[in-house]
Motif scaffolding. Structure first.
Motif, PDB file in Angstrom:
ATOM      1  N   ARG A   1       0.826  -1.199   0.000  1.00  0.00           N
ATOM      2  CA  ARG A   1       0.000   0.000   0.000  1.00  0.00           C
ATOM      3  C   ARG A   1       0.867   1.260   0.000  1.00  0.00           C
ATOM      4  O   ARG A   1       0.550   2.249  -0.661  1.00  0.00           O
ATOM      5  CB  ARG A   1      -0.954  -0.014   1.192  1.00  0.00           C
ATOM      6  N   GLY A   2       1.972   1.233   0.734  1.00  0.00           N
ATOM      7  CA  GLY A   2       2.865   2.382   0.736  1.00  0.00           C
ATOM      8  C   GLY A   2       3.453   2.635  -0.633  1.00  0.00           C
ATOM      9  O   GLY A   2       3.532   3.777  -1.098  1.00  0.00           O
ATOM     10  N   THR A   3       3.859   1.559  -1.307  1.00  0.00           N
ATOM     11  CA  THR A   3       4.387   1.694  -2.658  1.00  0.00           C
ATOM     12  C   THR A   3       3.333   2.245  -3.597  1.00  0.00           C
ATOM     13  O   THR A   3       3.601   3.122  -4.426  1.00  0.00           O
ATOM     14  CB  THR A   3       4.882   0.320  -3.171  1.00  0.00           C
ATOM     15  N   HIS A   4       2.107   1.726  -3.464  1.00  0.00           N
ATOM     16  CA  HIS A   4       1.024   2.191  -4.320  1.00  0.00           C
ATOM     17  C   HIS A   4       0.699   3.657  -4.059  1.00  0.00           C
ATOM     18  O   HIS A   4       0.362   4.398  -4.987  1.00  0.00           O
ATOM     19  CB  HIS A   4      -0.227   1.333  -4.106  1.00  0.00           C
ATOM     20  N   VAL A   5       0.793   4.091  -2.794  1.00  0.00           N
ATOM     21  CA  VAL A   5       0.523   5.500  -2.470  1.00  0.00           C
ATOM     22  C   VAL A   5       1.518   6.403  -3.185  1.00  0.00           C
ATOM     23  O   VAL A   5       1.147   7.418  -3.801  1.00  0.00           O
ATOM     24  CB  VAL A   5       0.564   5.733  -0.946  1.00  0.00           C
ATOM     25  N   ASP A   6       2.803   6.056  -3.114  1.00  0.00           N
ATOM     26  CA  ASP A   6       3.839   6.847  -3.787  1.00  0.00           C
ATOM     27  C   ASP A   6       3.598   6.878  -5.298  1.00  0.00           C
ATOM     28  O   ASP A   6       3.707   7.934  -5.941  1.00  0.00           O
ATOM     29  CB  ASP A   6       5.227   6.267  -3.502  1.00  0.00           C
ATOM     30  N   ARG A   7       3.275   5.721  -5.845  1.00  0.00           N
ATOM     31  CA  ARG A   7       3.022   5.659  -7.278  1.00  0.00           C
ATOM     32  C   ARG A   7       1.804   6.481  -7.667  1.00  0.00           C
ATOM     33  O   ARG A   7       1.810   7.201  -8.667  1.00  0.00           O
ATOM     34  CB  ARG A   7       2.799   4.201  -7.709  1.00  0.00           C
ATOM     35  N   ARG A   8       0.753   6.370  -6.858  1.00  0.00           N
ATOM     36  CA  ARG A   8      -0.474   7.071  -7.233  1.00  0.00           C
ATOM     37  C   ARG A   8      -0.280   8.584  -7.223  1.00  0.00           C
ATOM     38  O   ARG A   8      -0.825   9.286  -8.074  1.00  0.00           O
ATOM     39  CB  ARG A   8      -1.623   6.689  -6.291  1.00  0.00           C
ATOM     40  N   GLU A   9       0.477   9.092  -6.258  1.00  0.00           N
ATOM     41  CA  GLU A   9       0.707  10.537  -6.216  1.00  0.00           C
ATOM     42  C   GLU A   9       1.377  11.024  -7.494  1.00  0.00           C
ATOM     43  O   GLU A   9       0.989  12.049  -8.067  1.00  0.00           O
ATOM     44  CB  GLU A   9       1.562  10.887  -4.994  1.00  0.00           C
ATOM     45  N   LEU A  10       2.389  10.290  -7.942  1.00  0.00           N
ATOM     46  CA  LEU A  10       3.092  10.686  -9.161  1.00  0.00           C
ATOM     47  C   LEU A  10       2.214  10.469 -10.390  1.00  0.00           C
ATOM     48  O   LEU A  10       2.141  11.335 -11.281  1.00  0.00           O
ATOM     49  CB  LEU A  10       4.397   9.896  -9.291  1.00  0.00           C
ATOM     50  N   VAL A  11       1.547   9.324 -10.451  1.00  0.00           N
ATOM     51  CA  VAL A  11       0.688   9.026 -11.596  1.00  0.00           C
ATOM     52  C   VAL A  11      -0.442  10.046 -11.697  1.00  0.00           C
ATOM     53  O   VAL A  11      -0.818  10.477 -12.798  1.00  0.00           O
ATOM     54  CB  VAL A  11       0.123   7.589 -11.484  1.00  0.00           C
ATOM     55  N   THR A  12      -0.991  10.462 -10.571  1.00  0.00           N
ATOM     56  CA  THR A  12      -2.065  11.451 -10.583  1.00  0.00           C
ATOM     57  C   THR A  12      -1.590  12.760 -11.197  1.00  0.00           C
ATOM     58  O   THR A  12      -2.327  13.417 -11.952  1.00  0.00           O
ATOM     59  CB  THR A  12      -2.588  11.700  -9.152  1.00  0.00           C
ATOM     60  N   ARG A  13      -0.355  13.156 -10.879  1.00  0.00           N
ATOM     61  CA  ARG A  13       0.210  14.367 -11.484  1.00  0.00           C
ATOM     62  C   ARG A  13       0.250  14.229 -13.009  1.00  0.00           C
ATOM     63  O   ARG A  13      -0.089  15.169 -13.740  1.00  0.00           O
ATOM     64  CB  ARG A  13       1.621  14.622 -10.957  1.00  0.00           C
ATOM     65  N   ILE A  14       0.644  13.056 -13.483  1.00  0.00           N
ATOM     66  CA  ILE A  14       0.727  12.833 -14.928  1.00  0.00           C
ATOM     67  C   ILE A  14      -0.667  12.856 -15.548  1.00  0.00           C
ATOM     68  O   ILE A  14      -0.892  13.485 -16.589  1.00  0.00           O
ATOM     69  CB  ILE A  14       1.412  11.484 -15.219  1.00  0.00           C
ATOM     70  N   LEU A  15      -1.619  12.187 -14.905  1.00  0.00           N
ATOM     71  CA  LEU A  15      -2.976  12.104 -15.449  1.00  0.00           C
ATOM     72  C   LEU A  15      -3.670  13.462 -15.454  1.00  0.00           C
ATOM     73  O   LEU A  15      -4.529  13.722 -16.298  1.00  0.00           O
ATOM     74  CB  LEU A  15      -3.801  11.103 -14.640  1.00  0.00           C
TER      75      LEU A  15
END
Length: 419
Positions: free
Chosen positions: A177-191
């Motif tokens: 979940r921690g890894t996914h949180v970090d990924r989602r923050e960055l991916v959200t910026r891209i999206l």
């Protein structure tokens, strides 16, 4: 006398041993507590020689912690049986054990903890039998002592490993979940279209953004869906998509966002078959996209497909954006779409579904009756009768409005999938 293996006693009902055997057990525990250095070394080596340990054997910190943890467990069991011989020994989870377990989770090598436990148990049992045979030559006493010892050792190790397993599961979920949180923050910026350095973002995500993508949304509307179920569906998606690489982001408790590095769309029929054992899981797939813009666009298409399926009554579990592209455009104004369908189809809109299905398949096949009959697995004459009846129900001749009729039937077909 044949040896009694500790694994054999785990299910036995615990019974208080006789006073004599309790005394023998306490004496044997004292011997074990003060065991010769070579005995301790043999047990420690067993913990380090378990199958699959080679990738981490070069880590001196981990190896030292393993030795300390093994010795601490031996001392805990021995002291407990000195103080209260024959009483079940409570599990013992030391800080070294937790540190090792956390590191094994991080390295994706959780099985090593259990392999080590089995190796230690087998070696410790062999050494304990040497002690037991030195304590008494009476067959009945020896038999009872071995049974009680087996029960005690197995119960202690099983209880300890159950706690370790629970700790590892919690650590695995937290890490994921921690890894996914970090990924989602960055991916959200891209999206969201915010400015990002594509090369740096690729390094952080472990996924190259400049390549060709197929985005997908995997979700389940059922309560209590486990993350591992969605992960299994993601693995199936990779297998069916000939993917070179993938990026997975946990969007929420019941949804995964996935990007595949692939030049072609996943095999939808193969994917439907692969996720059949995964209850409730559904997959929406975007069209192929290139680079950062394609990464974003394909994902938005997958989201559009997911939202569309949420509004319709379809039972389809795997749907691509290309399959619903037209319906998606039409459903932006649901009321207008309903009026269009009713005006275009007339009485055909409320006729038996097989008539609409026959006409839509006929139109999809370029008005080729023979081909449509093969697709529907229907006799040609039967299809002709159904087509004639369907045309009778239309408010205007089919020849004047083929495109409109096909569009209206396409919308209705998705709403009929769940019926």
């Amino acid at each position: 006398m044949s040896a009694i293996h500790p694994f054999a006693a785990t299910a036995a009902q615990w019974e208080t041993p006789s006073p004599r055997v309790r005394a023998l057990l306490s004496k044997g525990a004292e011997i074990a507590l003060n065991a010769p250095p070579d005995w301790l070394e043999e047990i420690e080596q067993a913990s380090l020689a378990a199958e699959g340990r080679r990738p981490i054997d070069e880590d001196p910190v981990l190896m030292a912690a393993t030795r300390r943890a093994t010795r601490a467990s031996l001392m805990h069991w021995a002291v407990s049986n000195i103080d209260q011989p024959g009483v079940p020994v409570a599990p013992h989870v030391s800080p070294d054990m937790l540190d090792n377990a956390r590191e094994l989770v991080r390295r994706g090598a959780t099985d090593l903890a259990f392999n080590s436990s089995r190796s230690v148990q087998n070696t410790a049992w062999q050494l304990w039998m040497n002690i037991a045979f030195s304590l008494t030559s009476d067959p009945k006493e020896l038999q009872e002592l071995l049974v009680v010892s087996a029960q005690s050792i197995a119960g202690f190790i099983d209880g300890t490993m159950m706690q370790i397993a629970a700790f590892m599961q919690a650590e695995r979920e937290a890490l994921m979940r921690g890894t996914h949180v970090d990924r989602r923050e960055l991916v959200t910026r891209i999206l969201e279209g915010r400015a990002v350095d594509a090369q740096q973002a690729s390094q952080r995500l472990g996924y190259v953004l400049s390549q060709t993508h197929h985005a997908a949304v995997l979700w389940s509307e059922e309560a209590g869906t486990e993350l591992q179920t969605l992960e299994a569906a993601a693995e199936a998606l990779v297998r069916c998509g000939a993917s070179r690489d993938r990026l997975t982001v946990l969007a929420n408790a019941g949804t995964l966002w996935v990007w595949l590095a692939a030049d072609r769309e996943p095999d939808l029929a193969q994917l439907r078959h692969a996720i059949r054992p995964l209850p409730g899981v559904r997959v929406a797939i975007g069209a192929k996209g290139q680079g950062v813009d394609g990464f974003r666009r394909s994902h938005l298409q997958a989201l559009t497909t997911q939202r569309l399926l949420g509004r319709l009554h379809t039972s389809e579990r795997v749907v691509s954006f290309d399959m619903v592209r037209l319906v998606s455009l039409m459903m932006h104004d649901a009321d207008a779409t309903r009026r269009f369908v009713a005006d275009t189809l007339g009485d055909l809109a409320t006729a038996p579904a097989l008539l609409r299905r026959a006409l839509l398949t006929y139109l999809r096949c370029g008005c080729n009756v023979t081909e449509a009959a093969e697709v529907l697995h229907t006799h040609r004459n039967t299809l002709l009768r159904r087509l004639a009846r369907a045309e009778e129900l239309l408010p205007r001749p089919l020849a004047e409005q083929r495109i409109h009729v096909a569009a209206a039937l396409e919308v209705v077909s998705w709403d009929e999938e769940g019926e």
